[in-house]
Design an enzyme around this catalytic site. Sequence first.
Site, short mmCIF file in Angstrom:
data_model
loop_
_atom_site.label_atom_id
_atom_site.label_comp_id
_atom_site.label_asym_id
_atom_site.label_seq_id
_atom_site.Cartn_x
_atom_site.Cartn_y
_atom_site.Cartn_z
N SER A 559 0.84 -1.18 0.00
CA SER A 559 0.00 0.00 0.00
C SER A 559 0.89 1.25 0.00
O SER A 559 1.68 1.43 -0.92
CB SER A 559 -0.96 -0.05 1.19
OG SER A 559 -1.98 0.91 1.07
N HIS A 674 -8.17 -4.98 -0.96
CA HIS A 674 -6.89 -4.33 -0.65
C HIS A 674 -5.99 -5.23 0.20
O HIS A 674 -4.77 -5.09 0.17
CB HIS A 674 -7.15 -3.00 0.06
CG HIS A 674 -5.92 -2.16 0.22
ND1 HIS A 674 -5.13 -1.77 -0.84
CD2 HIS A 674 -5.32 -1.65 1.33
CE1 HIS A 674 -4.12 -1.04 -0.40
NE2 HIS A 674 -4.20 -0.96 0.90
#
Length: 708
Positions: A559, A674
Amino acid sequence: MSLSHKLLVTAALAAAPLLMAATGAPDDPYVWLEDIHGEKAIAQVEAWNAATMKALAAMPGYEADRARARAILDDESQIAEPGEVMGDAVTNLWRDAAHPRGLWRAASLASFLAGKPEWQTLIDVDALGKAEGKSWVWHGAECLAPEYRRCLVSLSPGGTDAEVVREWDRATGRFVPGGFTLPEAKSVVTWEDVDTLLVATDFGPGTMTASGYPRMVRRWRRGTPLAAASVIKEGLAEDITLSPFALMDGKTRRLFVQRGKTFYTSELWLAGPDGRLLPTPLPETADPRGILAGRLIAFLNKPLGTVPAGSLVAWPIADILAGAAGAPQAVFTPGAGQAIEDVGTTDSVLWIKLLDDVSGRLIALRPGADGAWSRTVAALPDKATIHLVSGADAKDMAFATVESFLVPPTLFAVAATGQAQALQSLPAKFDAARFDVAQHFAVSKDGTKVPYFLAIRKGVKGPVPALIHAYGGFRVAQTPTYLTTEPYRAGPLALDWVDDGNAYVLANIRGGGEYGPAWHEAALREKRQNAYDDLYAVAEDMVARGLSARGRIAVSGRSNGGLMAGVAITQRPDLFGGGIVGSPLLDMKRYSHLLAGASWMAEYGDPDLPADWAFIGAYSPYQALRKGVKYPPVFFYSSTEDDRVHPGHARKMAARLAEYGNAFYFHEYREGGHSVGADHAEDAVRAALLHAYLKTVLTGEGAGAKRP
């Protein structure tokens, strides 16, 4: 309230709706890879995936690594961490080989504390998905206190941030026929009472912010259509989000609405007895953390009067309701080298998880009649990572796990007196006596001391290949966990790596929360390069100590950490020999136009403003790639269904590397959101692939880096 932390929705919410338009990138030949489910884009992804699997899964040891990782992840000796404590019952989400998506279950608090929990399955997520033909991933449940009979269950299709919310009855063990149901969306919902919800969701055109979060909170009464729910608060399109939440003040349920103006600023309202929203005195930069003894507790990210940033303060709820809230009371201020990482409350105790030079401590605070707060330090192991898991309100008890690189997690029940009872310990998965762990401090470019943790096999003499994992952003601290779970969702990769005779490092670079707000702000916006300089300082410190060597170090991040890894391989190809780049931001010129990117401009800046692009463009990895430069071979991993960070970032970076003749590996999971990977099977594959990758690019055990 329980210790489960449900505040700061602006930071924790899901991402925006899919934004696949290619506007704003006329000179980008790979913008077609932003078409998330486009036929051409998926065909390219599948080709890269297949080439990577062919190259790495064929390596000696791959299948053994995958099977070992799966066995460790599915081991039924895992700790049953308590979720919300609902009166006299403890909940838990349990995953194993037979239940990869999980069993949501409950046991009596008494049996749990006795170390012999008698579990009753509430919802079998795998069975539910099979019966309904859905790839459900558990997102949690909010049950209405104090009865805890009616629950709002959130389920995500395939692990995306978007979710379906359905009303479930604990007494019958079934979803309520005709009960509250929200369709798939990025929603935040809480109970007002058994027949009323406060809902923030996608109500149709114009009801979401530019970041893709709800900008409207409505009151929805049972038996009425969602479209008829009355608006109680409305934000602006340029806000991040508007969301409701509830906190328990003893037996009283307090309702709040929070308007996230930016990622780091918000306004907070408290619902009065008549339901009207009353402004609270919290500064826009402060974060609400709970209610205790009629006081609203908040964390200061900026100084407030004489109270320094990083402190906890409190305002009486009665004064807020009366519109007479004045200056707050200072509750707790960390000392030098310390930072508050997490906070929770039980009925009469404020629990603080403190970092002290990145080692954990747990403190119990009690308010006194004279306004002073008494402090007790929990009797937990020193020099370890502490996770504040949940709490039992009526017993004023906290549940916390303690672990380190070499010490497997142990779950403790901690009393307000500081006494700690070990409830369950994870059996050792390896012989810790074979390894050494140390904390070192590197000196960054501007003189800042940057801590890092090193794990290495005893007797190994450097220089050896090294893997450095870091994050460096959004106030998130990195603390050591057991080597079978390092780094993020890569199973026993770190253990396999040090078992080979290599070095594993967890670096505490600036941008995180290891030393409080100042540590984060030192890498904010135009100061972002400080985080990357910290990373390079750690790598160079390892070289100086003779632990590793230039070109034999791989960087790892996910991320925001994926952005860091991308920057590292483009800025310092001389220093790094590889990079594990997970769910990354890489095209920082386009990031604010893709999925939830607009919500992060307070962290990075606005690339559409020339003044901001001047500093963002100085490090943006996608734009930094140059013909004729040999970059270290990178391993990209991501998810097609990531609705937070756009998978186009990794796709486009891979395509440009290929264009310039550079090697890379690529694996895009089709589910998982995610978090990348919806279950242990996918995590085990990732662990084995990454181990094969590191051996290939850093140790020369493979046939060399191939360009898929």
